[in-house]
Design an enzyme around this catalytic site. Structure first.
Site, PDB file in Angstrom:
ATOM      1  N   HIS A 281      -4.255   7.065   6.183  1.00 42.17           N
ATOM      2  CA  HIS A 281      -4.416   5.787   5.477  1.00 42.17           C
ATOM      3  C   HIS A 281      -5.832   5.265   5.764  1.00 42.17           C
ATOM      4  O   HIS A 281      -6.525   4.831   4.862  1.00 42.17           O
ATOM      5  CB  HIS A 281      -3.357   4.809   5.966  1.00 42.17           C
ATOM      6  CG  HIS A 281      -3.268   3.554   5.171  1.00 42.17           C
ATOM      7  ND1 HIS A 281      -3.114   3.551   3.807  1.00 42.17           N
ATOM      8  CD2 HIS A 281      -3.305   2.246   5.554  1.00 42.17           C
ATOM      9  CE1 HIS A 281      -3.071   2.300   3.372  1.00 42.17           C
ATOM     10  NE2 HIS A 281      -3.182   1.489   4.412  1.00 42.17           N
TER      11      HIS A 281
ATOM     12  N   HIS B 119     -10.143   1.612  -0.989  1.00 42.86           N
ATOM     13  CA  HIS B 119      -8.689   1.425  -0.892  1.00 42.86           C
ATOM     14  C   HIS B 119      -8.172   1.037  -2.275  1.00 42.86           C
ATOM     15  O   HIS B 119      -8.420  -0.069  -2.749  1.00 42.86           O
ATOM     16  CB  HIS B 119      -8.381   0.322   0.116  1.00 42.86           C
ATOM     17  CG  HIS B 119      -6.923   0.173   0.448  1.00 42.86           C
ATOM     18  ND1 HIS B 119      -5.917   0.549  -0.417  1.00 42.86           N
ATOM     19  CD2 HIS B 119      -6.305  -0.302   1.555  1.00 42.86           C
ATOM     20  CE1 HIS B 119      -4.750   0.310   0.145  1.00 42.86           C
ATOM     21  NE2 HIS B 119      -4.956  -0.206   1.353  1.00 42.86           N
TER      22      HIS B 119
ATOM     23  N   CYS C 200       0.804  -1.232   0.000  1.00 41.23           N
ATOM     24  CA  CYS C 200       0.000   0.000   0.000  1.00 41.23           C
ATOM     25  C   CYS C 200       0.830   1.272   0.000  1.00 41.23           C
ATOM     26  O   CYS C 200       0.314   2.343  -0.325  1.00 41.23           O
ATOM     27  CB  CYS C 200      -0.935   0.013   1.206  1.00 41.23           C
ATOM     28  SG  CYS C 200      -1.931  -1.470   1.304  1.00 41.23           S
TER      29      CYS C 200
END
Lengths: 257, 405
Positions: free
Chosen positions: B290, B327, B159
């Protein structure tokens, strides 16, 4: 901004040869090496030599789960640390980071997940396997093994992989985010990646792992990092080729000198 | 030198229901996640199916209108990621004055598995050109389509890939290897991502409620987001409009566990970015987190931020725009960098969707329900990734701000 960088240690091996830079080691195991694969761990003849020269191995267990690529890379890095005269405790903390470059990355391990999913469906994917199924995992596992909390990342950009990994290492050192970067170049293939490569090229592959320890000019003894943009090396080694060529060439010059 | 000396002169994004940045901003203000269950593969076998995977046909249509020469030259087998990436790149390039032909424009992208290697291995497309399945195929295809002459680079580090790619772009500029760099994230979700995140029980069956007391996981999507980076000197010399300065960055590792983040690592990354910028914590008005919506991530991330901003007057507003975008994997950090810049330029922190009951364990102010005014000039984007990697990017408005219309 772009200070002098030095190589304070380096190691490279395939299934028949080992090169360690500072110790000026070049070991060749007899046999035909063309197009061969590495076994699951370092070949015994090479392993024995590494253990003799560098008895310190990184701690394992705990949260670290190795697969073939990550284990072979960990062995290579352990030897490079030994070559640099570093003990495991010396690289703990934020002063050490890791970066890798390769064509296929951990596609070898990802192959197994993909096959499980294809054959048995979503429930065949184990969470513990998925959580380490990233191309960056071998570098993260090194961080866990040595408790090294510097930057960690992985490049997959074909022939530019190692050049970009070296450039990343320089950016990290110049920016002061860490003081030592371990740069790894490797190519380790699974059945799917091998099949894919065969469709692209008829050339043989030589599985190789290579790494160097790169530090800023802080009084450390070391070999100045040469211009690497033209260092391509043996194409059969794909992503490992530039570092393999660099280390072999430096060692050759040192021995000759 | 104070700050990284790098500025942003263009931004572009392409994701579900938002083939460009103005549409993305409006979606954020409207708290419009637009979740769906279908995808470009069969989602039926999966426990949680809701997603924000990009509508590639719509993005391709926008690309065709914007740059028909590029769109029409694409091979039929072009991957979704390539189309997403080209849409984001062409928007970013169109936002600035035309770049002189002699400029060496580099490309630095982050991705998780943004190629069609999985498709090749699955044998679903027997006629597929194997060269298009190489892990770096999208990178080089983008550079070719855009006729870029600078260096190219691709990071795949879960990520944090997009954030690290932006840092790599900074390195290209500082080393004089490029005159400008398109940097960010380009990705496409795969069945393996769906299977893996489901196996980890990290996906929500309903929606992403980051920082909410009742959060139960993330929503996966894909797309692309890119920033056009230049040195401040280069941008000034050619009279380019500066959208924001990239004043600092931080990259660290936890060295602890693959999927259990620790606050110390992110805290250090934030402190690195602040130190590089030469700014005090009080300069930061917003942290685009995040914020995956998983129980573990959000509380650790908030703890790290609270440890850095430990004076009551310093506390920035936090939010997770994943509540709207989902995401986006390797694109996540990049699209959140784009949104952070949009927030600075609009002077607003967009509200989170779905998150209405803040977790009482998190004391930081949040953007809930409606947009929150942003009157400080700097903002952060934080990212955490598998393997314990952490990243922080710090953006600041330029001294002479040209407001968004």
């Amino acid at each position: 901004m772009t200070g002098r960088l030095t190589i304070t240690g380096g190691c490279c091996f395939d299934d028949h040869a080992l090169v360690c830079l500072r110790q000026k080691v070049s070991l060749h195991v007899p046999g035909d090496a063309a197009g061969t694969d590495l076994p699951d761990t370092i070949p015994d003849a090479i392993k024995g030599r590494i253990r003799m020269l560098y008895p310190t191995r990184p701690p394992e267990g705990g949260t670290i789960r190795h697969f073939r690529s990550s284990r072979l890379i960990a062995d290579c890095v352990a030897a490079a640390f030994g070559d640099a005269g570093l003990q495991a405790g010396d690289v703990e903390g934020s002063d050490t980071g890791f970066v890798s470059g390769s064509y296929y990355g951990c596609a070898e391990f990802l192959d197994t997940l993909r096959e499980s999913l294809h054959r048995d469906g979503p429930r065949a994917i184990r969470p513990t396997d998925f959580s380490i199924a990233t191309h960056g995992y071998p570098m993260a596992a090194l961080g866990m093994a040595y408790r090294a909390t510097g930057p960690s990342t992985a490049f997959l950009c074909g022939p530019a992989s190692v050049t970009e990994a070296l450039a990343f290492a320089r950016t990290m050192l110049d920016s002061g985010l860490t003081r030592r970067m371990v740069v790894v170049g490797y190519e380790l293939l699974g059945p799917q990646t091998r099949r894919h490569h065969a469709r692209l090229s008829s050339g043989a592959l030589t599985e190789t792992v290579a790494c160097l320890v790169l530090e800023g000019d802080r009084g450390q003894e070391g070999v100045p990092l040469p211009r690497y943009s033209r260092t391509v090396g043996d194409p059969a080694r794909l992503g490992a080729a530039p570092l393999h060529a660099l280390l072999s060439s430096l060692l050759s010059k040192m021995v000759t000198a | 030198m104070k700050g990284a000396g790098i500025v942003v002169t263009g931004i572009g994004a392409a994701c579900l229901n938002a083939p460009d940045t103005p549409t993305l901003w409006q979606r954020l203000l409207d708290r419009d996640a637009g979740l769906k269950e279908g995808a470009h593969f069969d989602t039926a076998p999966f426990r949680c199916r809701r997603n924000t995977m990009a509508d590639t046909a719509r993005i391709r249509a926008v690309l065709t209108r914007r740059r028909p020469d590029i769109a029409q030259a694409l091979p039929d087998q072009s991957s979704r990621a390539l189309i997403h990436g080209l849409a984001a790149a062409t928007e970013a390039l169109a936002m600035t004055k035309a770049l002189p032909r002699a400029m060496r424009v580099g490309l630095s992208i982050g991705t998780t598995s943004g190629s069609d290697f999985d498709r090749f291995c699955a044998g679903d497309s027997p006629d597929m050109d194997p060269a298009l399945a190489m892990p770096h195929a999208v990178l080089f295809a983008m550079a070719d389509s855009l006729s870029l002459t600078g260096p190219v680079s691709q990071i795949s580090n879960a990520c944090t890939s997009g954030a690290a790619a932006i840092v790599q772009g900074v390195g290209m500029l500082r080393a004089g290897r490029a005159d400008a760099v398109l940097a960010g994230g380009v990705d496409q979700a795969r069945p393996a991502d769906f299977a893996g995140f489901n196996a980890l029980r990290a996906m929500s069956p309903r929606d992403c409620r980051a920082f909410d007391a009742h959060r139960d996981g993330m929503i996966i999507g894909d797309g692309a987001a890119l920033l056009l980076l230049e040195t401040e000197r280069s941008a000034r010399a050619r009279g380019a409009n500066v959208l924001a300065r990239l004043d600092g960055f931080g990259l660290t590792s936890d060295a602890y566990h693959s999927t259990r983040p620790q606050p110390e690592g992110l805290q250090r990354a934030i402190r690195q970015a602040l130190a590089m910028s030469g700014s005090e914590a009080g300069a930061v008005g917003y942290v685009n987190c995040h914020g995956t919506g998983t129980p573990a991530n959000d509380v650790v991330e908030a703890e790290a931020i609270a440890q850095v901003f430990d004076q009551p007057d310093d506390a920035p507003v936090i939010s997770s725009t994943k509540t709207v975008t989902g995401h986006l994997l390797g694109t996540a950090a990049a699209i959140e960098a784009v949104i952070t810049i949009l927030a600075l330029r609009h002077g607003l922190v967009p509200p989170m969707a779905h998150s209405d009951t803040p977790d009482p364990a998190i004391a930081l102010p949040m953007a809930l329900g409606r947009a929150v005014p942003l009157d400080r000039r700097s903002a952060l984007s934080t990212t955490l990734g598998f393997g314990g990697s952490n990243a922080c990017l710090m953006f600041t408005l330029p001294d002479t701000l040209e407001k968004v219309a």
